[in-house]
Write an enzyme that holds these catalytic residues in place. Structure first.
Site, PDB file in Angstrom:
ATOM      1  N   ASP A  60       1.041  -1.195  -0.184  1.00  0.00           N
ATOM      2  CA  ASP A  60      -0.173  -0.128   0.086  1.00  0.00           C
ATOM      3  C   ASP A  60       0.762   1.462  -0.360  1.00  0.00           C
ATOM      4  O   ASP A  60       1.893   1.202   0.536  1.00  0.00           O
ATOM      5  CB  ASP A  60      -1.023  -0.120   1.281  1.00  0.00           C
ATOM      6  CG  ASP A  60      -0.426   0.259   2.573  1.00  0.00           C
ATOM      7  OD1 ASP A  60       0.649  -0.547   2.614  1.00  0.00           O
ATOM      8  OD2 ASP A  60      -0.771   0.483   3.658  1.00  0.00           O
ATOM      9  N   GLU A  61       0.108   2.305  -0.517  1.00  0.00           N
ATOM     10  CA  GLU A  61       0.781   3.751  -0.397  1.00  0.00           C
ATOM     11  C   GLU A  61       2.345   4.044  -0.512  1.00  0.00           C
ATOM     12  O   GLU A  61       3.576   4.132  -0.124  1.00  0.00           O
ATOM     13  CB  GLU A  61       0.986   4.283   0.427  1.00  0.00           C
ATOM     14  CG  GLU A  61      -0.715   4.410   1.308  1.00  0.00           C
ATOM     15  CD  GLU A  61      -0.902   4.547   2.716  1.00  0.00           C
ATOM     16  OE1 GLU A  61      -1.261   5.689   3.127  1.00  0.00           O
ATOM     17  OE2 GLU A  61      -0.030   3.924   3.879  1.00  0.00           O
TER      18      GLU A  61
END
Length: 542
Positions: free
Chosen positions: A337-338
Site C-alpha cells: 500500500d501507499e
C-alpha cells in the site's frame, strides 16, 4: 426457529410465547435512544454476540456451581483436553470455582463432544444444549468446541455462579476469515499486551490475528540474516519513544498462544514502501547507498526499496524466508500500500518478484488492494481498505481481481479502521477517513459492500487498528471496543445488520466487558446499563 441479527424485532422461542421484560412487556421492540427510558433487560439467549444462527430457550437450566466439572470423552485427544482446560480457565475467572477437567463417564457438568457427523455446523460451528443435568457442547472439530465455549461464557452469569438457562444453540460462521489487525510498528506493543488482545478477541469468535510488524517508524521482529533491522531499526516509534522489537522466541510464543485459541497469525512485512526503518538500518537497500535517519513522524508514502538492485531481492527472500519458517499459518502479508515513492511500472515488477518469493517459501500472498492494479499471483488474497470516497477505478480493479478468482478481505477504512475517531471529541485517533461511530462501524453488509465483489468472493472481514497515535493498552482498548464486537459479528453472523436490535445486545455486553477490566467507549448510541461498582468501564464520549 432461526435467530438472525434482527431477532430483537421478532420472537425468540421460549415455549411458544415471546420473551418478556421484567415489567411483562416485550423486550424486543424497544428502540430507546439516549436520554429515553432504559429498555427492559434482554433474556440470556437474546444477548448472545455474535448472534447465533438459531437459538431456542426452553425448559429448566443448569446450576453452574461448586460441583461443576468439565467432561471429555475417553480418547478424545489432546486438543479437546486443551479446549476443556482453556474453558475452565476462562470460566474460573469470574466464578472462582475449581472446575476440574475430567475424562470418562459421568452425567452432570459441562460435556465436550466431537461428532464428525454433526449436522448444520460446518468446520467451526457447534451445538450447545443446556438442561438440568448439564450443558453439552458438540462440534465436528476442536475449533468448533472452542467457539461453543465462548457462547457458554455469555450464558454463565457475569458475576459468577448461577444458572445457565435451558435451551439450544446451533451455530456456524458466515465467513472463514474473521480478523483483527494490530500495528506494532508505529507504536510498539509487547507480546503480553498482544496476548491480552487475543484473549479479548476470541471471546467474540475472531480467528485471525494480522500483525503489522514493520513500517517507516520501526522494525519489530528479529531477523538473523539482517540483524540490524531489529537492533537498529527497532529503536524508536512515533513521537520519539523507545520502541522495541520481538525476538524470534517472542514471536513463536505469541503464535503458539494464538494457535491454542484457534487463531491464525498472519505476519505482515510491508513493501516496497513503508520501509524507512529498513533503509535506515542498511544503506545497501537504498538506490544511492545512503541510509536515511530513523523516522518518528506520521507521514506515509515517502520511502521505497530500490527496485532496480538485485540485493533488494536477496533481502526480501531472506527476510520472508525466516518469517515463513517461524509461521505455521498459510499466509504472508507483503503490504503493497501507499507505495507513492515507487513508480507504477517498478511497483508491478517488484510485486511480481515479491509474490514469487512468498510462493517459494510455501505461503499464500496477502496484500493490500493496491496489488489489484499490478499483477496479483494466482490465489493471492487482496485486503480492501478503501472508503466511500475511494475512486471508482480503484474499486473496479478490486472487482476485476475478485472476478479472476482472488479472495477479498474487507477492511473499509470508514467502517473497520479502529484508529478512526468515534467523533470530534475522541482522543486518541485520526479522522482522515471520517468519523466512525459505533453504528457506522456495524451497519453495512460485507456480502454486498463492493460492487462487483459477490459474497462468494469475500474471504471475510478484518478490523484494523493502526497505532500512529495509539500508544498504550488503554488507548488500544478504547479505540477497539466496542466497535470490534460489531465487526466480529459481521464476520460470523448470517442475516442483515440490524442496528436497532444490535445496540441492545451490545449494551448487554457492557457488564461483561466491565467484569473483565476492558476499557471501552461508552457511546451514547448504546443504552448501556449502569456500570457496576468497582468496574473499569471506558470513557463515555458523547
Amino acid at each position: 426457529m432461526r435467530v438472525l441479527r434482527h431477532a430483537l424485532g421478532t420472537l425468540l422461542l421460549l415455549g411458544t410465547a415471546p420473551l418478556l421484560g421484567a415489567a411483562g412487556t416485550p423486550a424486543h421492540g424497544d428502540d430507546t435512544r439516549p436520554g429515553d427510558r432504559r429498555p427492559a433487560a434482554l433474556a440470556p439467549y437474546e444477548q448472545l454476540l455474535p448472534a447465533p444462527l438459531s437459538a431456542h430457550a426452553a425448559g429448566r437450566g443448569y446450576a453452574f456451581g461448586p460441583g461443576t466439572v468439565i467432561r471429555t470423552r475417553p480418547g478424545a485427544g489432546a486438543q479437546v483436553r486443551q479446549v476443556g482446560e482453556l474453558l475452565a480457565e476462562q470460566l474460573r475467572g469470574p466464578s472462582g470455582l475449581p472446575l476440574p477437567v475430567v475424562e470418562g463417564a459421568g452425567q452432570e457438568g459441562i460435556r465436550l463432544r466431537i461428532d464428525e457427523q454433526a449436522a448444520g455446523v460446518g468446520e467451526e460451528g457447534y451445538r450447545l444444549e443446556s438442561g438440568p443435568d448439564g450443558v453439552t457442547l458438540t462440534a465436528r472439530t476442536p475449533a468448533g468446541l472452542f467457539h461453543a465455549g465462548q457462547t457458554l461464557r455469555q450464558l454463565v452469569p457475569a458475576a459468577g455462579p448461577g444458572t445457565v438457562p435451558g435451551g439450544t444453540v446451533t451455530d456456524r460462521p458466515r465467513f472463514a476469515h474473521r480478523g483483527a489487525m494490530l500495528d506494532i510498528a508505529r507504536h510498539f506493543f509487547t507480546v503480553g499486551q498482544v496476548k491480552r488482545y487475543v484473549d479479548q478477541l476470541v471471546a467474540y469468535k475472531v480467528n485471525t490475528l494480522h500483525l503489522h510488524l514493520t513500517d517507516d517508524q520501526g522494525w519489530r521482529i528479529a531477523v538473523d540474516s539482517w540483524p540490524r533491522l531489529a537492533q537498529y531499526g527497532g529503536v524508536g516509534e512515533v513521537g520519539g519513544g523507545p520502541g522495541g522489537y520481538w525476538t524470534k522466541e517472542d514471536y513463536r510464543e505469541l503464535v503458539a498462544y494464538a494457535a491454542e485459541r484457534f487463531v491464525e497469525v498472519v505476519p505482515e512485512i510491508d513493501m516496497p514502501g513503508h520501509v524507512n526503518a529498513a533503509l535506515a538500518s542498511y544503506a545497501e537497500l537504498t538506490c544511492d547507498g545512503k541510509a536515511p535517519p530513523r523516522y518518528t513522524g506520521t507521514k506515509v508514502g515517502f520511502s521505497s526499496l530500490c527496485v532496480g538492485k538485485e540485493r533488494t531481492y536477496t533481502f526480501i527472500d531472506e527476510v520472508l524466508g525466516e518469517i515463513a519458517r517461524l509461521t505455521p499459518g498459510r499466509y504472508l502479508h507483503i503490504g503493497g500500500d501507499e507505495a507513492h515513492a515507487t513508480p507504477a511500472a517498478d511497483y508491478a515488477a517488484f510485486m511480481d518478484r515479491a509474490q514469487a518469493v512468498v510462493g517459494r517459501h510455501g505461503k499464500t500472498v496477502v496484500a493490500w488492494h493496491q496489488l489489484a492494479a499490478a499483477r496479483p499471483a494466482k490465489g493471492a488474497v487482496l485486503q480492501y481498505w478503501g472508503h466511500d470516497r475511494t475512486a471508482a477505478a480503484e474499486k473496479a480493479a478490486v472487482a476485476a481481481a475478485a472476478k479472476a478468482g482472488h479472495p477479498v478481505i474487507l477492511s473499509p477504512a470508514d467502517r473497520a479502521y479502529l484508529d478512526m475517531k468515534y467523533d470530534p471529541q475522541t482522543k486518541p485517533g485520526l479522522s482522515w477517513a471520517g468519523y466512525v461511530p459505533v453504528q457506522r462501524s456495524y451497519a453495512w453488509d460485507p456480502g454486498s459492500y463492493l460492487d462487483g465483489v459477490p459474497e462468494s468472493a469475500v474471504l471475510g472481514v478484518e478490523a484494523a487498528l493502526w497505532t500512529e497515535n495509539v500508544a498504550t493498552r488503554e488507548d488500544l482498548e478504547l479505540m477497539a471496543f466496542p466497535r470490534v464486537l460489531g465487526l466480529a459479528e459481521l464476520g460470523w453472523s448470517t442475516g442483515p445488520a440490524d442496528w436497532a436490535a444490535y445496540r441492545h445486545r451490545l449494551a448487554a455486553q457492557g457488564p461483561r466487558l466491565d467484569a473483565r477490566g476492558i476499557g471501552y467507549h461508552r457511546t451514547a448510541e448504546v443504552p448501556w446499563p449502569q456500570a457496576s461498582p468497582g468496574s473499569a468501564p471506558g470513557v463515555r464520549v458523547s
